[in-house]
Design an enzyme around this catalytic site. Structure first.
Site, PDB file in Angstrom:
ATOM      1  N   ARG A 176       0.843  -1.056   0.169  1.00 47.86           N
ATOM      2  CA  ARG A 176      -0.147  -0.239  -0.159  1.00 47.86           C
ATOM      3  C   ARG A 176       0.897   1.379   0.127  1.00 47.86           C
ATOM      4  O   ARG A 176       0.449   2.363   0.617  1.00 47.86           O
ATOM      5  CB  ARG A 176      -0.811   0.048   1.195  1.00 47.86           C
ATOM      6  CG  ARG A 176      -2.158  -0.944   1.273  1.00 47.86           C
ATOM      7  CD  ARG A 176      -3.129  -0.946   2.117  1.00 47.86           C
ATOM      8  NE  ARG A 176      -4.113  -1.723   1.909  1.00 47.86           N
ATOM      9  CZ  ARG A 176      -4.168  -2.899   2.738  1.00 47.86           C
ATOM     10  NH1 ARG A 176      -3.409  -2.699   3.810  1.00 47.86           N
ATOM     11  NH2 ARG A 176      -5.028  -3.635   2.609  1.00 47.86           N
TER      12      ARG A 176
ATOM     13  N   LYS B 278       3.151  11.516 -10.827  1.00 44.75           N
ATOM     14  CA  LYS B 278       2.541  10.850 -11.699  1.00 44.75           C
ATOM     15  C   LYS B 278       3.194   9.423 -12.208  1.00 44.75           C
ATOM     16  O   LYS B 278       4.366   9.421 -12.724  1.00 44.75           O
ATOM     17  CB  LYS B 278       2.059  11.427 -13.286  1.00 44.75           C
ATOM     18  CG  LYS B 278       0.947  12.430 -13.115  1.00 44.75           C
ATOM     19  CD  LYS B 278       0.565  12.935 -14.407  1.00 44.75           C
ATOM     20  CE  LYS B 278      -0.264  14.144 -14.626  1.00 44.75           C
ATOM     21  NZ  LYS B 278      -0.601  14.740 -15.684  1.00 44.75           N
TER      22      LYS B 278
ATOM     23  N   GLU C 148      10.250  19.034 -24.185  1.00 37.80           N
ATOM     24  CA  GLU C 148       9.617  19.349 -22.796  1.00 37.80           C
ATOM     25  C   GLU C 148      10.125  20.578 -22.293  1.00 37.80           C
ATOM     26  O   GLU C 148       9.567  21.358 -21.589  1.00 37.80           O
ATOM     27  CB  GLU C 148       9.572  18.144 -21.860  1.00 37.80           C
ATOM     28  CG  GLU C 148       8.934  16.925 -22.388  1.00 37.80           C
ATOM     29  CD  GLU C 148       7.641  16.751 -22.188  1.00 37.80           C
ATOM     30  OE1 GLU C 148       6.767  17.943 -21.677  1.00 37.80           O
ATOM     31  OE2 GLU C 148       6.844  15.696 -22.572  1.00 37.80           O
TER      32      GLU C 148
ATOM     33  N   LYS D 224       7.840  23.117 -13.075  1.00 35.54           N
ATOM     34  CA  LYS D 224       6.687  22.146 -12.577  1.00 35.54           C
ATOM     35  C   LYS D 224       6.482  21.945 -11.137  1.00 35.54           C
ATOM     36  O   LYS D 224       5.493  21.889 -11.084  1.00 35.54           O
ATOM     37  CB  LYS D 224       7.250  20.858 -13.293  1.00 35.54           C
ATOM     38  CG  LYS D 224       6.599  19.770 -12.914  1.00 35.54           C
ATOM     39  CD  LYS D 224       6.801  18.634 -13.903  1.00 35.54           C
ATOM     40  CE  LYS D 224       5.412  17.549 -13.742  1.00 35.54           C
ATOM     41  NZ  LYS D 224       5.684  16.391 -14.498  1.00 35.54           N
TER      42      LYS D 224
ATOM     43  N   GLU E 266      -4.130  17.525 -10.575  1.00 37.52           N
ATOM     44  CA  GLU E 266      -4.633  18.189 -12.080  1.00 37.52           C
ATOM     45  C   GLU E 266      -6.123  18.218 -12.133  1.00 37.52           C
ATOM     46  O   GLU E 266      -6.853  17.963 -12.989  1.00 37.52           O
ATOM     47  CB  GLU E 266      -4.202  17.115 -13.086  1.00 37.52           C
ATOM     48  CG  GLU E 266      -4.257  17.809 -14.552  1.00 37.52           C
ATOM     49  CD  GLU E 266      -3.569  16.816 -15.569  1.00 37.52           C
ATOM     50  OE1 GLU E 266      -2.466  16.462 -15.530  1.00 37.52           O
ATOM     51  OE2 GLU E 266      -4.343  16.625 -16.657  1.00 37.52           O
TER      52      GLU E 266
ATOM     53  N   ARG F 215      -2.465  22.379 -13.451  1.00 36.50           N
ATOM     54  CA  ARG F 215      -1.607  21.071 -13.858  1.00 36.50           C
ATOM     55  C   ARG F 215      -1.822  20.892 -15.311  1.00 36.50           C
ATOM     56  O   ARG F 215      -0.942  20.523 -16.108  1.00 36.50           O
ATOM     57  CB  ARG F 215      -1.599  19.949 -12.944  1.00 36.50           C
ATOM     58  CG  ARG F 215      -0.470  19.168 -12.976  1.00 36.50           C
ATOM     59  CD  ARG F 215      -0.285  17.915 -12.112  1.00 36.50           C
ATOM     60  NE  ARG F 215       1.031  17.231 -12.683  1.00 36.50           N
ATOM     61  CZ  ARG F 215       1.649  16.173 -11.789  1.00 36.50           C
ATOM     62  NH1 ARG F 215       1.282  16.175 -10.563  1.00 36.50           N
ATOM     63  NH2 ARG F 215       2.262  15.338 -12.162  1.00 36.50           N
TER      64      ARG F 215
ATOM     65  N   ASN G 134       0.336  20.223 -20.016  1.00 36.93           N
ATOM     66  CA  ASN G 134      -0.034  19.164 -21.255  1.00 36.93           C
ATOM     67  C   ASN G 134      -0.041  19.978 -22.515  1.00 36.93           C
ATOM     68  O   ASN G 134      -0.557  19.792 -23.789  1.00 36.93           O
ATOM     69  CB  ASN G 134      -1.408  18.686 -21.169  1.00 36.93           C
ATOM     70  CG  ASN G 134      -1.120  17.763 -20.066  1.00 36.93           C
ATOM     71  OD1 ASN G 134      -0.482  16.804 -19.589  1.00 36.93           O
ATOM     72  ND2 ASN G 134      -2.356  17.469 -19.341  1.00 36.93           N
TER      73      ASN G 134
ATOM     74  N   HIS H  58       0.274  18.319 -25.904  1.00 44.81           N
ATOM     75  CA  HIS H  58      -0.045  17.010 -25.699  1.00 44.81           C
ATOM     76  C   HIS H  58      -1.331  16.437 -26.142  1.00 44.81           C
ATOM     77  O   HIS H  58      -1.119  15.098 -26.666  1.00 44.81           O
ATOM     78  CB  HIS H  58       0.215  16.706 -24.285  1.00 44.81           C
ATOM     79  CG  HIS H  58       1.531  16.658 -23.640  1.00 44.81           C
ATOM     80  ND1 HIS H  58       2.250  17.683 -23.644  1.00 44.81           N
ATOM     81  CD2 HIS H  58       2.301  15.973 -23.050  1.00 44.81           C
ATOM     82  CE1 HIS H  58       3.565  17.532 -22.998  1.00 44.81           C
ATOM     83  NE2 HIS H  58       3.366  15.989 -22.490  1.00 44.81           N
TER      84      HIS H  58
ATOM     85  N   HIS I 167      -0.483  13.168 -28.440  1.00 43.67           N
ATOM     86  CA  HIS I 167      -1.150  12.071 -28.205  1.00 43.67           C
ATOM     87  C   HIS I 167      -1.648  11.340 -29.459  1.00 43.67           C
ATOM     88  O   HIS I 167      -1.604  10.219 -29.801  1.00 43.67           O
ATOM     89  CB  HIS I 167      -1.894  12.132 -27.034  1.00 43.67           C
ATOM     90  CG  HIS I 167      -1.341  12.313 -25.742  1.00 43.67           C
ATOM     91  ND1 HIS I 167      -1.940  12.711 -24.636  1.00 43.67           N
ATOM     92  CD2 HIS I 167       0.126  12.044 -25.522  1.00 43.67           C
ATOM     93  CE1 HIS I 167      -1.306  12.772 -23.663  1.00 43.67           C
ATOM     94  NE2 HIS I 167       0.136  12.295 -24.107  1.00 43.67           N
TER      95      HIS I 167
ATOM     96  N   HIS J 212       8.122  10.648 -28.063  1.00 45.97           N
ATOM     97  CA  HIS J 212       7.016  11.662 -27.382  1.00 45.97           C
ATOM     98  C   HIS J 212       7.379  13.209 -27.294  1.00 45.97           C
ATOM     99  O   HIS J 212       6.464  14.037 -27.577  1.00 45.97           O
ATOM    100  CB  HIS J 212       7.106  11.254 -26.079  1.00 45.97           C
ATOM    101  CG  HIS J 212       6.189  11.777 -25.166  1.00 45.97           C
ATOM    102  ND1 HIS J 212       4.771  12.101 -25.392  1.00 45.97           N
ATOM    103  CD2 HIS J 212       6.229  12.848 -24.073  1.00 45.97           C
ATOM    104  CE1 HIS J 212       4.072  12.703 -24.425  1.00 45.97           C
ATOM    105  NE2 HIS J 212       5.149  13.351 -23.563  1.00 45.97           N
TER     106      HIS J 212
HETATM  107  N1  GLY Z   1       3.677  15.459 -17.577  1.00 47.08           N
HETATM  108  C1  GLY Z   1       2.554  15.954 -17.021  1.00 47.08           C
HETATM  109  C2  GLY Z   1       2.433  16.107 -15.739  1.00 47.08           C
HETATM  110  O1  GLY Z   1       3.226  15.604 -14.899  1.00 47.08           O
HETATM  111  O2  GLY Z   1       1.565  16.583 -15.309  1.00 47.08           O
END
Ligand code: GLY
Length: 374
Positions: A122, A144, A186, A228, A238, A242, A246, A249, A253, A267
């Site tokens: 956990r 993430k 990025e 960031k 998000e 946040r 993107n 993106h 995608h 990417h």
């Molecule tokens: N790569 C985008 C984020 O971490 O929110």
């Protein structure tokens, strides 16, 4: 030369340390986190061949023992199978809740191992040692984690913050130029989304950064991570801001899906092309002047990056099919596509209000140019 960025998230706060030679100092940097002098490391075969022994020596110099497992390199490793393998191995290593799991690698390893750490017992703590530029400036920071499944990328995952991130800028010298530039997609995204002065700095210092100037690399990684960290501290899961991360993106995608997640488009390359298209769409909607997408393109081209659909080898589907692929994106909300658009360089915002016609026009123009050039 070492920088530190603090990611401020209450009891889940942590530092990102940026600079050369960090792997060799990993023992000294990680030991304050350890209840016992032992870590387990998960890496991929390519990264392990280059860096695992440096890390082992760095840990050993502080009396820390290390066990390691390696997985095949590549996106296919972000799978249920690798997750099972990783969790099995971590349990066999008798990893306890207070132990530290180390993710040594690029975004694939960071996401997979972070997710394994999130679900093991956990939740166990983990340290990210990102070895690609993309992982240093983006995926290793912010928590993430996840894997890809048949239905799409990153659809199974968790928010699980690392306990420490060591971004050793020496390892960037081992990257192929194409991978370095993909990561740069990025980096430039941060300037485009929220800091025009950083974009100007990159415009001036990008070539030095590319050719290996260590001070420039540290500045660029630190600035990116700081931006960031600020966004993640405001909006960890998000719900709002946040999503700015993107930028580019939604286009990216769709293009990645259209090219089968293959070597045709990395990417970060898709992010760069996506940023250029997002600025093109913003100009078409009258949000910014046409000069802005031109500046974005000029910069990307000068860096030798993929910039337009015409830079993607092979055929692409038509604009309707690309828009259909965008609709599969995780960012779709109540059936509406969400875009990050901009009022200018450094002034991005999130919107669900994008007329399909304008989007179709931008894509058709880019596809037409691709057809003209081929
Ligand atoms: N790569 C985008 C984020 O971490 O929110």
């Amino acid at each position: 030369m070492q920088e530190k960025v603090h990611v401020s998230l209450g009891e889940r706060s942590y530092d990102v340390i940026i600079g050369p030679g960090l792997m060799a100092r990993a023992g000294e940097l990680i030991s304050p986190l350890l209840p016992r002098p032992r870590v387990v490391v998960v890496s991929d075969e390519t990264v392990a061949a280059l860096h695992l022994e440096t890390l082992r020596a760095g840990l050993a110099s502080s009396g820390i023992a290390m066990e390691a497992m390696t997985l095949p390199a590549g996106e296919a490793t972000k799978s249920w199978e690798s997750l099972t393998r990783t969790c099995d191995w971590l349990l066999d290593q008798k990893v306890e809740r207070r132990d530290i799991v180390v993710a040594l690698g690029g975004g694939v390893i960071g996401d997979l191992v972070g997710f394994a750490a999130a679900v093991l017992r956990r939740g166990v703590r983990f340290v990210q040692i990102p070895t690609s530029l993309l992982a240093q400036v983006d995926s290793s920071v912010g928590g993430k984690t996840g894997i890809n499944v048949r239905q799409g990328k990153n659809l199974i995952g968790a928010f699980h913050q690392p306990a420490l991130v060591l971004a050793d800028t020496d390892v960037l010298a081992t990257l192929a130029e194409r991978d370095f530039l993909a990561g740069y997609g990025e980096v430039v995204k941060y300037g485009l989304l929220g800091d025009a002065a950083f974009f100007d700095w990159l415009d001036e210092n990008g070539p030095a950064l590319k050719s290996g100037d260590m001070a420039a690399r540290i500045t660029a990684v630190t600035k990116s991570v700081q931006m960031k960290a600020d966004i993640v501290a405001r909006d960890e899961t998000e719900q709002g801001d946040r999503a700015l991360l993107n930028l580019g993106h939604t286009f990216c995608h769709a293009l990645e899906a259209a090219t089968g997640y293959s070597n045709r488009l990395l990417h970060g390359e898709g992010v760069a092309i996506g940023c250029a298209l997002a600025f093109e769409l913003s100009a078409r909607l009258g949000l910014c002047s046409q000069e802005e997408p031109s500046r974005v393109r000029e910069h990307l081209k000068r860096m030798g990056m993929k910039t337009d659909l015409s830079d993607i080898p092979g055929d692409l589907p038509d604009s309707d099919a690309l828009i259909e692929l965008m609709a599969q994106d995780k960012k779709v909300l109540d059936g509406k596509l969400r875009f990050i658009l901009a009022r200018g360089i450094g002034q991005a915002f999130v919107t669900s209000d994008v007329p399909r016609d304008a989007l179709g026009d931008v894509l058709q123009a880019a596809l037409k140019e691709k057809a003209r050039q081929s």
